[in-house]
Design a protein around this motif. Structure first.
Motif: not given
Length: 111
Positions: A1-8, A10-12, A71-77
């Motif tokens: 999240m801090l590096q901009g890879i995953i949206e906040e 979605k993490v929450n 399924s939640h974050f996508g395959e790319s990350v």
């Protein structure tokens, strides 16, 4: 999240509920449910530190969590997440004896 890879957001909104029951709870639930006879229940301890440098822990976690993460974050990350997870586990694994409890059961389905 801090590096901009995953949206906040979605993490929450992500959660994997985990519960590790005591062997007596497992036995009680199986017997109360009534579909099986319990032929054997063994509890063993495995010294995890001798078996792992972090890789096995990361791979076991990946085997369970990867489909949920994809399924939640996508395959790319997902690949990057597990590469970072492995490094984190490897860097922070306890350097003393760490054990994992295994429960092994032999059940027979009742007619």
């Amino acid at each position: 999240m801090l590096q901009g890879i995953i949206e906040e957001g979605k993490v929450n909104s992500f959660n994997i509920p985990v519960y590790y029951p005591h062997p007596s709870e497992v036995k009680s639930e199986i017997l109360n449910e009534g579909s099986f006879d319990m032929n054997q229940l063994d509890v063993s301890q495995v010294n995890f530190y001798e078996l792992d440098n972090g890789f096995n822990t990361a791979q076991c976690t990946r085997a369970v969590a990867e489909p949920l993460l994809v399924s939640h974050f996508g395959e790319s990350v997902t690949k990057e997440v597990f590469n970072r997870f492995y490094k984190n586990v490897n860097d922070h694994m306890p350097k003393e004896e760490t054990t994992v409890t295994n429960i092994t059961m032999v059940l027979t389905r009742k007619p």
